[in-house]
Design a protein around this motif. Structure first.
Motif, PDB file in Angstrom:
ATOM      1  N   GLY A 160     -17.279  39.891   1.594  1.00  0.00           N
ATOM      2  CA  GLY A 160     -17.114  41.732   1.980  1.00  0.00           C
ATOM      3  C   GLY A 160     -16.790  42.044   1.043  1.00  0.00           C
ATOM      4  N   TYR A 161     -16.445  41.476   0.188  1.00  0.00           N
ATOM      5  CA  TYR A 161     -16.594  42.227  -1.550  1.00  0.00           C
ATOM      6  C   TYR A 161     -17.220  42.959  -2.115  1.00  0.00           C
ATOM      7  N   PRO A 162     -17.573  43.749  -3.188  1.00  0.00           N
ATOM      8  CA  PRO A 162     -18.271  44.166  -4.343  1.00  0.00           C
ATOM      9  C   PRO A 162     -18.943  43.679  -5.094  1.00  0.00           C
ATOM     10  N   TRP A 201     -19.026  43.859  -8.398  1.00  0.00           N
ATOM     11  CA  TRP A 201     -18.215  44.034  -9.875  1.00  0.00           C
ATOM     12  C   TRP A 201     -17.554  43.202  -9.122  1.00  0.00           C
ATOM     13  N   LEU A 202     -16.063  43.335  -8.257  1.00  0.00           N
ATOM     14  CA  LEU A 202     -15.443  42.470  -8.299  1.00  0.00           C
ATOM     15  C   LEU A 202     -15.201  41.056  -7.539  1.00  0.00           C
ATOM     16  N   GLN A 225     -14.755  40.558 -11.839  1.00  0.00           N
ATOM     17  CA  GLN A 225     -14.376  40.673 -12.185  1.00  0.00           C
ATOM     18  C   GLN A 225     -13.391  39.377 -12.341  1.00  0.00           C
ATOM     19  N   CYS A 226     -13.782  38.667 -10.984  1.00  0.00           N
ATOM     20  CA  CYS A 226     -12.660  37.843 -10.609  1.00  0.00           C
ATOM     21  C   CYS A 226     -12.679  36.670 -11.431  1.00  0.00           C
ATOM     22  N   ARG A 259     -14.050  36.789 -13.675  1.00  0.00           N
ATOM     23  CA  ARG A 259     -12.959  36.762 -15.519  1.00  0.00           C
ATOM     24  C   ARG A 259     -11.716  36.259 -15.619  1.00  0.00           C
ATOM     25  N   VAL A 260     -11.415  36.235 -14.558  1.00  0.00           N
ATOM     26  CA  VAL A 260      -9.607  35.931 -14.614  1.00  0.00           C
ATOM     27  C   VAL A 260      -9.702  34.476 -14.986  1.00  0.00           C
ATOM     28  N   VAL A 261     -10.872  33.808 -13.725  1.00  0.00           N
ATOM     29  CA  VAL A 261     -10.341  32.454 -13.341  1.00  0.00           C
ATOM     30  C   VAL A 261     -11.215  31.668 -14.479  1.00  0.00           C
ATOM     31  N   LEU A 283     -12.408  30.197  -3.951  1.00  0.00           N
ATOM     32  CA  LEU A 283     -11.051  31.393  -3.970  1.00  0.00           C
ATOM     33  C   LEU A 283     -11.810  32.356  -3.121  1.00  0.00           C
ATOM     34  N   LEU A 284     -12.459  33.087  -3.338  1.00  0.00           N
ATOM     35  CA  LEU A 284     -13.562  34.035  -2.549  1.00  0.00           C
ATOM     36  C   LEU A 284     -13.470  34.084  -1.542  1.00  0.00           C
TER      37      LEU A 284
END
Lengths: 533, 367
Positions: free
Chosen positions: A66-68, A70-71, A74-75, A77-79, A88-89
């Motif tokens: 349920g997240y866009p 781009w988010l 971004q996740c 890029r961190v992981v 994880l999402l």
């Protein structure tokens, strides 16, 4: 899937070989046979089918969470790992009951290649709802078709050999070749005694290895006691012809016959009962010189090689020792005798050669020709005591290797970008420059060679001294000097500097040097000219 | 209503400030920390200021050197421990409203560590809440977070990405106990690394004292005593002395701050297995980089789903993000029709007590 997931994390979170072998052993003893067979298939790097595109996985993960988009990006890029990010999402349903590994592979992953995108989506989302976070990660690794968990084939073989109580060589042979997991696979792999003993007839001898010579030649005694030859830059292998079969074994206890069909074909000229030790080398017939090792790697990554692929990377087997002649183990005989037997064992062809001994009167001459090693495309020189038997492992004082030192230069860090996986979020991939008319031109990138502590230190430095950004690339104020080692240098019109370095590696941070003291492009161009470019 | 006159004494002149938000803001950023111009007080100031309201005693929020501190009564012992004997600290109970220059101020439980607060500020009908660091998970060592309705919410987002989703802390406690028992079975001491203020006591509260002796590193020990002195019940634990290390080798659970692993201190417990309790342990890359044998996902910060839920519960229509993945939260809030912006607080601190926030990995590229 629960058990296999636990194994994955045990393997992933330790670097100790003993713990990895113990974890694998436990798994193979306890897992249902069909699951264990698939686990071996997967861990040994075999592909289990067509993977789903990562773009679709990302899209469905956004949908399920349920997240866009781009988010989700971004996740990522961190992981630094898409499989992990998605695991994880995606939301976890309470009290999941995961299907078994073989069900996941046979009923979910493998059919994906032959169904529509809508059905794929259904399978993936359905499977997500049955798995917890950790299990999803493993599922994604299966989907990615790139299942790496820090277990080499050798390690897998050792673990299985321990469970079956057979030698590693026997286990390596049982694992080799083409097979698909089924209910009988584990019985075959773990059998105490091989009912079909002939299957083990391709078993190689343990390899004899050399020590690096660091202390000079003075302790070696008379040069006449030594056989001198080039150290070929390729894949160490034994070529075995026994019981009508031909097998090519790499030093990694791996059958590599499939990757080098022309060597197998040429070996049919060998007499029955022959085992040769040598090196698989990529060979350029025009220059009569070996090609860089990297060209061989392309071959190794394939299970089987099409005939049409041959001319692209011609290879040759350069034999330098005979271990078995006329069915008799000759390893106890001296090197002099073994070499004599090698000379008469087969006629030299372009695919099957013999390493030619080099003849020198003094050690100084030997050290002198070392300088030619690079231009000859070899790694250095081997020194082997003529009276020595062929002994397994790395006996002291019998075989020595003299490797050419890498070239070095001092260059300034001018850009950095974040790494992946373990180094996600840290600036670890650096670009280095050398001076040309008062400005720094990029000469190479380098990643490896630093300690974790140094990496963190450089990350901090780079962030403090970032002067600009182009996407993920930070431009860094040129302040920090590094010593870079490299194996070779060549012309490259694709690079701004006109130069490409092979196998660049960071040797150390030169805190004692100012940026102005770094090397100049001219120096590199001179080196290039000295190489004959 | 209780007015603390001395705390709002007019002799304190207006400080030199650098506003980065509109003038009508109740809270603005300055080079000394968050400042309320109408009420003439700072929040979690990082330099010396006349009046400093402290959300909690972690070193990146509570700095020495201010003339007066105001904090929640629950946290006064711990803040005293950190700020020193001579610091002037005014405690107020959660929920009690005081007036500072006509601005109504009250503290509300944040659930982060013992005595941690959100700060509610009301002036001329406008209500702001500064969340401080907070979490929504159960924690027997401090009062649970209470959502406070407001117009503007300044929220932390240390773990403000959807990959951060905590599992139940009772499951983590069971994992830690199982790890401890497993280490005992092979004769290894367990060394669990946890921030000495808050995390260490939360971990301690979840330990099964029947398994064996529990020992505390000096830094953890001192704060644990302050917790006990504040009425928090915790399992019995000894001091991690050389004698105790010898006596309980292979059996003990030792709780220590992360910095202890870089010292020779840990060696006296060899052979040992090391574990880290932190929210960052959720991601394998961070777990590996820490180099501990085990990572336990246990955070005193809010996870992403609870962060979004909290924002809903406050009914705030202006969300200001601070600490962590601020850009992502701002963008998401704007997409969801809220007014939103980011606040750049300075963080970092002395190494020994560095709190989770200082390790926030940098996100590359566009926000």
């Amino acid at each position: 899937m629960k058990r296999f997931t636990a194994l994955y994390f045990e393997l992933d979170e330790t670097t100790r070989t003993s713990e990895k072998i113990a974890a694998l052993g436990r798994y193979f003893r306890e897992a249902p046979p069909l699951d264990a067979a698939w686990a071996i298939f997967i861990v040994s790097g075999r592909k289990i089918g067509k993977a789903v595109s990562s773009r679709l996985l990302r899209q469905w993960a956004a949908e399920a969470s349920g997240y866009p988009d781009w988010l989700v990006d971004q996740c990522y890029r961190v992981v630094g790992d898409l499989s992990e990010t998605i695991s994880l999402l995606v939301p976890t349903v309470a009290d999941t009951n995961a299907p078994s590994l073989h069900e996941i592979v046979e009923e979910r992953v493998r059919p994906l290649g032959s169904i529509t995108q809508d059905s794929q989506r259904e399978v993936i989302l359905g499977t997500w709802s049955q798995l917890n976070t950790d299990e999803r990660l493993v599922f994604h690794k299966l989907l990615s078709g790139n299942f790496r968990v820090g277990v080499s084939k050798q390690l897998l073989i050792r673990a299985l050999a321990e469970v079956a109580d057979v030698s590693s060589a026997v286990m390596a042979h049982r694992l080799a070749g083409q097979w698909m997991p089924d209910e009988t696979t584990m019985d075959r792999l773990l059998a105490r005694h091989d009912p079909a003993a002939v299957a083990d007839s391709g078993t190689p001898y343990p390899f004899m290895l050399a020590h690096a010579l660091h202390d000079g030649t003075s302790s070696l005694g008379a040069i006449a006691d030594w056989l001198i030859e080039w150290k070929w830059d390729g894949i160490r292998a034994q070529l075995i012809r026994r019981a009508g079969q031909i097998t090519l074994w790499s030093r990694g206890d791996e059958v590599v016959s499939g990757a080098f069909p022309e060597i197998i074909q040429a070996a049919s000229a060998l007499p029955e009962g022959t085992v040769l030790d040598g090196e698989i080398v990529a060979w350029n017939d025009e220059t009569s010189k070996p090609e860089p090792f990297i060209r061989l790697q392309r071959r190794l990554n394939r299970q089987t090689v099409e005939m049409t692929f041959w001319p692209e990377v011609p290879v040759t087997f350069i034999a330098f020792d005979a271990l078995e002649i006329d069915g008799a183990d000759v390893r106890d005989r001296s090197l002099v005798e073994r070499r004599a037997m090698l000379e008469t064992s087969f006629p030299t062809t372009s695919t099957l050669r013999k390493s030619t001994p080099l003849h020198y009167e003094t050690w100084d001459e030997v050290l002198h020709i070392m300088e030619e090693a690079r231009s000859r495309g070899v790694e250095g020189i081997m020194l082997k005591r003529l009276a020595s038997p062929y002994q397994p492992g790395r006996p002291t004082g019998l075989w020595w290797k003299l490797k050419v030192e890498p070239y070095t230069m001092d260059a300034v860090m001018i850009a950095a970008e974040p790494g992946r996986g373990r180094r996600a979020g840290l600036l670890t991939d650096y670009t280095f420059g050398v001076w040309d008319n008062g400005s720094l031109v990029p000469i190479t990138k380098a990643y490896s060679g630093l300690t974790d502590v140094e990496i963190v230190e450089i990350d901090r430095f780079a962030r403090r001294h970032t002067t600009g950004r182009h996407g993920p690339v930070h431009t860094i104020e040129p302040l920090m000097v590094f010593e870079i080692g490299f194996e070779a240098i060549q012309l490259s019109p694709r690079h701004k500097s006109g130069i490409a370095l092979r196998f660049p590696q960071i040797l150390r941070i030169r805190k004692d040097k100012k940026p102005a003291e770094a090397d100049r492009l001219e120096t590199m161009q001179e080196l290039l000219r000295s190489m004959g470019y | 209503m209780n007015t603390l006159k001395y705390f709002s004494h007019p002799k304190f002149a207006m400080p030199n400030i650098f506003p980065t938000m509109p003038n009508q803001s109740l809270i603005i950023e300055t080079d000394r920390g968050l400042f309320c111009p109408a009420g003439d007080f700072y929040i979690d100031a990082w330099k010396s200021v006349p009046r400093n309201i402290v959300t909690h005693a972690h070193s990146d929020h509570a700095r020495r050197g201010s003339d007066r501190y105001l904090t929640a009564s629950d946290g006064v012992n711990i803040l005293r421990h950190r700020m020193g004997r001579d610091a002037v600290i005014d405690p107020i109970p959660y929920g009690q409203i005081i007036e500072l220059n006509g601005v109504r101020v009250s503290l509300h439980p944040a659930g982060h560590v013992l005595g941690s607060s959100q700060i509610r500020i009301e002036s001329a009908g406008e209500i702001w809440v500064i969340s401080g660091d907070y979490k929504r998970q159960a924690d027997p060592t401090c009062r649970a977070f209470e959502p406070v309705r407001c117009h503007t919410l300044i929220t932390e987002c240390t773990f403000g990405l959807p990959i951060f989703r905590w599992i139940d802390s009772s499951v983590v406690a069971a994992d830690i106990n199982a790890w401890w028992a497993g280490n005992q079975a092979v004769g290894r001491t367990s060394i669990l690394l946890a921030y000495s203020l808050g995390k260490a006591q939360r971990v301690l509260a979840g330990l099964d004292a029947n398994l064996g002796p529990i020992l505390l590193h000096g830094a953890v020990h001192a704060i644990t005593e302050a917790y006990r002195g504040s009425g928090i019940e915790l399992p019995p634990a000894g001091y991690a002395s050389v004698e105790n290390a010898k006596l309980h080798r292979g059996k003990a659970m030792v709780i220590a701050p992360p910095s202890a692993m870089n010292s020779t201190w840990a060696r006296k417990f060899a052979p040992f297995s090391s574990g880290v309790a932190s929210g960052w342990m959720q991601v394998r890359g961070f777990r590996r980089r820490r180099g501990a044998d085990r990572g336990f996902v246990l955070s005193d910060h809010v996870d992403f789903p609870a962060l979004l839920e909290t924002i809903e519960q406050t009914e705030a229509d202006h969300i200001i993000a601070t600490h962590g993945y601020t850009d992502a939260l701002v963008k998401l809030m704007r997409e969801r029709g809220k007014q939103s912006s980011a606040l750049q607080t300075r963080f970092g601190g002395d190494e020994e007590e560095s709190e989770e926030t200082v390790e926030t990995p940098v996100v590359e590229g566009e926000a």
